[in-house]
Design an enzyme around this catalytic site. Structure first.
Site, PDB file in Angstrom:
ATOM      1  N   ASN A   1      81.528  63.852  19.198  1.00 45.13           N
ATOM      2  CA  ASN A   1      80.951  65.165  18.888  1.00 45.13           C
ATOM      3  C   ASN A   1      80.674  65.306  17.397  1.00 45.13           C
ATOM      4  O   ASN A   1      81.348  64.726  16.552  1.00 45.13           O
ATOM      5  CB  ASN A   1      81.803  66.327  19.434  1.00 45.13           C
ATOM      6  CG  ASN A   1      83.256  66.293  19.043  1.00 45.13           C
ATOM      7  OD1 ASN A   1      83.824  65.251  18.782  1.00 45.13           O
ATOM      8  ND2 ASN A   1      83.880  67.459  19.021  1.00 45.13           N
TER       9      ASN A   1
ATOM     10  N   GLU B   1      79.848  68.418  14.883  1.00 41.32           N
ATOM     11  CA  GLU B   1      79.798  69.878  14.771  1.00 41.32           C
ATOM     12  C   GLU B   1      78.925  70.321  13.595  1.00 41.32           C
ATOM     13  O   GLU B   1      78.419  69.503  12.823  1.00 41.32           O
ATOM     14  CB  GLU B   1      81.222  70.434  14.683  1.00 41.32           C
ATOM     15  CG  GLU B   1      81.998  70.131  15.965  1.00 41.32           C
ATOM     16  CD  GLU B   1      83.368  70.780  16.022  1.00 41.32           C
ATOM     17  OE1 GLU B   1      83.882  71.245  14.984  1.00 41.32           O
ATOM     18  OE2 GLU B   1      83.921  70.818  17.143  1.00 41.32           O
TER      19      GLU B   1
ATOM     20  N   GLU C   1      79.136  63.431  24.790  1.00 38.95           N
ATOM     21  CA  GLU C   1      78.355  62.837  25.871  1.00 38.95           C
ATOM     22  C   GLU C   1      76.866  62.864  25.533  1.00 38.95           C
ATOM     23  O   GLU C   1      76.124  61.919  25.835  1.00 38.95           O
ATOM     24  CB  GLU C   1      78.593  63.601  27.184  1.00 38.95           C
ATOM     25  CG  GLU C   1      80.042  63.632  27.633  1.00 38.95           C
ATOM     26  CD  GLU C   1      80.811  64.835  27.101  1.00 38.95           C
ATOM     27  OE1 GLU C   1      80.605  65.232  25.933  1.00 38.95           O
ATOM     28  OE2 GLU C   1      81.617  65.387  27.866  1.00 38.95           O
TER      29      GLU C   1
ATOM     30  N   CYS D   1      81.061  69.361  29.591  1.00 35.69           N
ATOM     31  CA  CYS D   1      80.523  70.723  29.625  1.00 35.69           C
ATOM     32  C   CYS D   1      79.242  70.735  30.468  1.00 35.69           C
ATOM     33  O   CYS D   1      78.662  69.682  30.788  1.00 35.69           O
ATOM     34  CB  CYS D   1      80.261  71.234  28.215  1.00 35.69           C
ATOM     35  SG  CYS D   1      78.722  70.636  27.485  1.00 35.69           S
TER      36      CYS D   1
ATOM     37  N   CYS E   1      76.169  68.910  29.017  1.00 36.64           N
ATOM     38  CA  CYS E   1      76.287  67.448  29.052  1.00 36.64           C
ATOM     39  C   CYS E   1      76.134  66.909  30.472  1.00 36.64           C
ATOM     40  O   CYS E   1      75.630  65.795  30.658  1.00 36.64           O
ATOM     41  CB  CYS E   1      77.610  67.011  28.438  1.00 36.64           C
ATOM     42  SG  CYS E   1      77.615  67.215  26.642  1.00 36.64           S
TER      43      CYS E   1
HETATM   44  N1  THU Z   1      82.921  68.903  23.395  1.00 35.38           N
HETATM   45  C1  THU Z   1      82.395  67.680  23.707  1.00 35.38           C
HETATM   46  O1  THU Z   1      82.080  66.876  22.820  1.00 35.38           O
HETATM   47  N2  THU Z   1      82.236  67.358  25.006  1.00 35.38           N
HETATM   48  C2  THU Z   1      82.565  68.186  26.050  1.00 35.38           C
HETATM   49  O2  THU Z   1      82.293  67.841  27.200  1.00 35.38           O
HETATM   50  C3  THU Z   1      83.267  69.432  25.794  1.00 35.38           C
HETATM   51  C4  THU Z   1      83.284  69.890  24.391  1.00 35.38           C
HETATM   52  C5  THU Z   1      83.073  69.273  21.989  1.00 35.38           C
HETATM   53  C6  THU Z   1      82.162  70.360  21.502  1.00 35.38           C
HETATM   54  C7  THU Z   1      82.930  70.907  20.319  1.00 35.38           C
HETATM   55  O3  THU Z   1      82.618  70.113  19.170  1.00 35.38           O
HETATM   56  C8  THU Z   1      84.392  70.674  20.683  1.00 35.38           C
HETATM   57  O4  THU Z   1      84.378  69.743  21.756  1.00 35.38           O
HETATM   58  C9  THU Z   1      85.125  71.922  21.116  1.00 35.38           C
HETATM   59  O5  THU Z   1      84.458  72.561  22.144  1.00 35.38           O
END
Ligand code: THU
Length: 154
Positions: free
Chosen positions: A52, A54, A65, A107, A110
């Site tokens: 991820n 941000e 993902e 999520c 994704c």
């Molecule tokens: N996040 C992911 O990378 N993948 C997921 O399937 C769920 C959430 C990340 C997004 C954000 O940077 C952090 O997790 C908290 O939500």
């Protein structure tokens, strides 16, 4: 691996989860502190990972993902997605990932992004969602039933 030996399914799953754990260490997650790694395995054994990324504008975070899907595209992989592993959690004082007790299921966005790759190649990947002591697994079609995909535009 010795010549002639084959890895068990469980060993392959653990390896893919370890690839996801490694990717999580590359996450840029200063706002949530939740580091996520995703590892995609393709039908020829290729593994492509993402983490991820941000943003100071919090809602613009890119999930692991989705990052893996973009990395796969960059490497010319749009078919043959067979397995996905996801690991997430905070980093401990030792800098290692401390996976959460709850499995990291992808999520909604994704799920849709992975569905694009899956439908392009006609696969229904198994998604391994890691947690502190193991993982749970689902087919993507179970996580995203009746999905909208490329075929819906024909
Ligand atoms: N996040 C992911 O990378 N993948 C997921 O399937 C769920 C959430 C990340 C997004 C954000 O940077 C952090 O997790 C908290 O939500």
């Amino acid at each position: 691996m010795e010549c002639g030996a084959t890895m068990s399914d469980e060993t392959m799953t653990r390896d893919l989860l370890e690839a996801a754990r490694g990717a999580a260490l590359t996450a840029y997650a200063p706002y949530s502190g939740f580091h996520v790694g995703a590892a995609f395995r393709f039908d020829d054994g290729t593994v492509i990972a993402g983490s991820n990324f941000e943003n100071a504008s919090y809602g613009l975070a890119i999930c692991a993902e989705t990052a893996a899907a973009i990395a796969a595209n960059l490497q010319g992989r749009r078919t043959g997605l067979v397995e996905v592993a996801i690991m997430g959690g905070p980093l401990g004082d030792d800098g290692a990932l401390a996976p959460t007790a709850a499995p990291v299921t992808p999520c909604g966005r994704c799920r849709q992004v992975m569905n694009e790759l899956a439908q392009l190649g006609g696969t229904d990947p198994v998604v391994y969602s890691g947690h502190a002591t193991g993982w749970i697994e689902h087919r993507l079609s179970v996580l995203l039933p009746a999905a909208f995909g490329p075929a819906n535009l024909e």
